[in-house]
Design a protein around this motif. Structure first.
Motif, PDB file in Angstrom:
ATOM      1  N   ALA A 102     -38.202 -25.264 -29.480  1.00 15.42           N
ATOM      2  CA  ALA A 102     -37.722 -25.871 -30.907  1.00 15.42           C
ATOM      3  C   ALA A 102     -36.716 -25.109 -31.522  1.00 15.42           C
ATOM      4  O   ALA A 102     -35.766 -25.557 -32.089  1.00 15.42           O
ATOM      5  N   MET A 103     -36.600 -23.906 -31.311  1.00 15.62           N
ATOM      6  CA  MET A 103     -35.778 -22.937 -32.102  1.00 15.62           C
ATOM      7  C   MET A 103     -34.297 -23.345 -31.522  1.00 15.62           C
ATOM      8  O   MET A 103     -33.184 -23.400 -32.279  1.00 15.62           O
ATOM      9  N   LEU A 104     -34.206 -23.441 -30.244  1.00 16.58           N
ATOM     10  CA  LEU A 104     -32.976 -23.862 -29.654  1.00 16.58           C
ATOM     11  C   LEU A 104     -32.456 -25.294 -30.256  1.00 16.58           C
ATOM     12  O   LEU A 104     -31.391 -25.658 -30.554  1.00 16.58           O
ATOM     13  N   PHE A 105     -33.417 -26.124 -30.531  1.00 18.00           N
ATOM     14  CA  PHE A 105     -33.165 -27.623 -30.930  1.00 18.00           C
ATOM     15  C   PHE A 105     -32.556 -27.498 -32.288  1.00 18.00           C
ATOM     16  O   PHE A 105     -31.604 -28.245 -32.818  1.00 18.00           O
ATOM     17  N   ALA A 106     -33.302 -26.759 -33.099  1.00 12.48           N
ATOM     18  CA  ALA A 106     -33.198 -26.446 -34.588  1.00 12.48           C
ATOM     19  C   ALA A 106     -31.659 -25.725 -34.694  1.00 12.48           C
ATOM     20  O   ALA A 106     -30.830 -26.285 -35.543  1.00 12.48           O
ATOM     21  N   LEU A 107     -31.273 -24.924 -33.730  1.00 13.43           N
ATOM     22  CA  LEU A 107     -29.880 -24.237 -33.712  1.00 13.43           C
ATOM     23  C   LEU A 107     -28.789 -25.599 -33.444  1.00 13.43           C
ATOM     24  O   LEU A 107     -27.827 -25.436 -34.173  1.00 13.43           O
ATOM     25  N   LEU A 108     -29.146 -26.122 -32.292  1.00 12.32           N
ATOM     26  CA  LEU A 108     -27.962 -27.184 -32.003  1.00 12.32           C
ATOM     27  C   LEU A 108     -27.918 -28.433 -33.179  1.00 12.32           C
ATOM     28  O   LEU A 108     -26.754 -28.706 -33.309  1.00 12.32           O
ATOM     29  N   LEU A 109     -28.853 -28.880 -33.655  1.00 11.57           N
ATOM     30  CA  LEU A 109     -29.035 -29.913 -34.645  1.00 11.57           C
ATOM     31  C   LEU A 109     -28.429 -29.214 -36.057  1.00 11.57           C
ATOM     32  O   LEU A 109     -27.566 -29.869 -36.425  1.00 11.57           O
ATOM     33  N   GLY A 110     -28.728 -28.015 -36.362  1.00 12.93           N
ATOM     34  CA  GLY A 110     -28.119 -27.396 -37.427  1.00 12.93           C
ATOM     35  C   GLY A 110     -26.594 -27.476 -37.167  1.00 12.93           C
ATOM     36  O   GLY A 110     -25.655 -27.502 -38.308  1.00 12.93           O
ATOM     37  N   MET A 111     -26.133 -26.858 -36.230  1.00 14.68           N
ATOM     38  CA  MET A 111     -24.537 -26.772 -35.869  1.00 14.68           C
ATOM     39  C   MET A 111     -24.007 -28.081 -35.892  1.00 14.68           C
ATOM     40  O   MET A 111     -22.810 -28.068 -36.317  1.00 14.68           O
ATOM     41  N   ALA A 112     -24.782 -29.074 -35.410  1.00 21.65           N
ATOM     42  CA  ALA A 112     -24.071 -30.460 -35.195  1.00 21.65           C
ATOM     43  C   ALA A 112     -23.744 -31.027 -36.596  1.00 21.65           C
ATOM     44  O   ALA A 112     -22.940 -31.847 -36.732  1.00 21.65           O
TER      45      ALA A 112
END
Length: 334
Positions: free
Chosen positions: A36-46
């Motif tokens: 989930a941490m990885l998805f959170a980072l990617l979505l936040g950066m998007a």
């Protein structure tokens, strides 16, 4: 009360966006079985444009990346009890302490060798040595502030999350190749994989008893987070005696979240708390950390990330291999 209402009104837009994005990350994590941490980072950066261009969201995103982060770290204390050290044994606990210390020292030495700041080496080494992204977030709150502070935190979270996922897949194969029993497998997996979720996944893929031992070993590593953070804070206060350094660095002060973490850990150690309270606190902690990571991603600048190059990833890979070798060496001298 009026001031509180005004404050909430200012924070709400950014906090709402970070929360919704964090919930999306949790949804994707559950459906695609990825961190989930990885998805959170990617979505936040998007959606980082919301922080860069929408001033109405900036305050709430800053709040999510700082205050919610501290609350999430405090609630981690509910997952730890001092009795875990006794169950695991002093020899294994001492070995874990040595592995953590040497990994952090290696990170500092690598940073110096690569021409990076030593505090970045302490951040990556501590994250690899203790509990991955959660440790990165906790350590980043006490490191001296500089213009690259959030960039370094983001790089570290990305690196340790990726390595933890790779380890979750590869390390059970290593366990089988070395013919480890369940106890040895649990100590190896819990002592080397960075994030708790990946430790659980790898441990129970070997056996139930290996999963139990891996989880216990990992919790002992997590329990060492606060001593390490306190030690780092004292070291940095010694080396940065002047409050505002010429390079923009600020000396870290004693954060209240450390006191809260220790208080909850001691409460959980000496008082039998209802299971639903511990479970609820753990879930809230995880959710707040997800929102915080999302907010940090929103505050990121991809251009600055690209400027750093591959050296931080090389550091994290070397640190990951080092702690694995230390644990293996211990297991084969028992």
């Amino acid at each position: 009360m009026n001031d509180l209402a005004v404050r909430c009104k200012i924070i709400w837009p950014g906090l709402g966006v970070a929360t919704i994005t964090g919930m999306a990350a949790l949804f994707l994590s559950e459906h695609y079985n990825a961190p989930a941490m990885l998805f959170a980072l990617l979505l936040g950066m998007a959606v980082s444009f919301l922080y860069q261009n929408e001033t109405s969201c900036a305050c709430g995103i800053d709040f999510s990346a700082s205050t919610l982060l501290r609350v999430g770290v405090v609630l981690l204390g509910l997952r730890i009890a001092l009795g875990d050290l006794a169950v695991l044994g002093w020899q294994t606990a001492l070995m874990l302490a040595v592995a953590i210390l040497t990994t952090i020292m290696l990170g500092v030495c690598l940073a110096k060798a690569f021409g990076l700041q030593k505090r970045f080496g302490a951040l990556t080494g501590g994250s690899v040595a203790i509990c991955g992204a959660s440790a990165a977030l906790a350590i980043s709150t006490i490191l001296p502030r500089s213009e690259n502070h959030e960039r370094d935190t983001l790089l570290t979270v990305i690196g340790v999350t990726a390595m933890s996922t790779i380890a979750m897949v590869l390390y059970p194969i290593v366990v089988a190749q070395f013919g480890m029993n369940d106890t040895e497998a649990g100590i190896f997996l819990g002592g080397t994989i960075h994030d708790v979720a990946q430790v659980v996944g790898a441990g129970y893929s070997v056996s139930n008893s290996a999963g139990d031992m891996a989880t216990l070993t990992k919790l002992v590593r997590v329990a060492m987070l606060m001593p390490v953070v306190l030690a780092m804070m004292m070291v940095f206060r010694h080396f940065y005696k002047v409050k505002n350094q010429p390079d923009g660095t600020q000396v870290p002060k004693m954060p209240l979240f450390l006191v809260g973490f220790i208080a909850l850990m001691l409460l959980n150690s000496f008082v039998t708390l209802p299971e639903f309270i511990v479970d609820a606190g753990t879930q809230v902690s995880r959710f707040f950390l997800i929102i915080s990571i999302t907010a940090i991603g929103m505050k990121s600048n991809l251009g600055k990330l690209a400027e750093v190059g591959v050296l931080p990833i090389v550091m994290i890979v070397v640190e990951t291999l080092w702690i694995a070798l230390v644990i293996l060496g211990y297991l084969y001298t028992m």
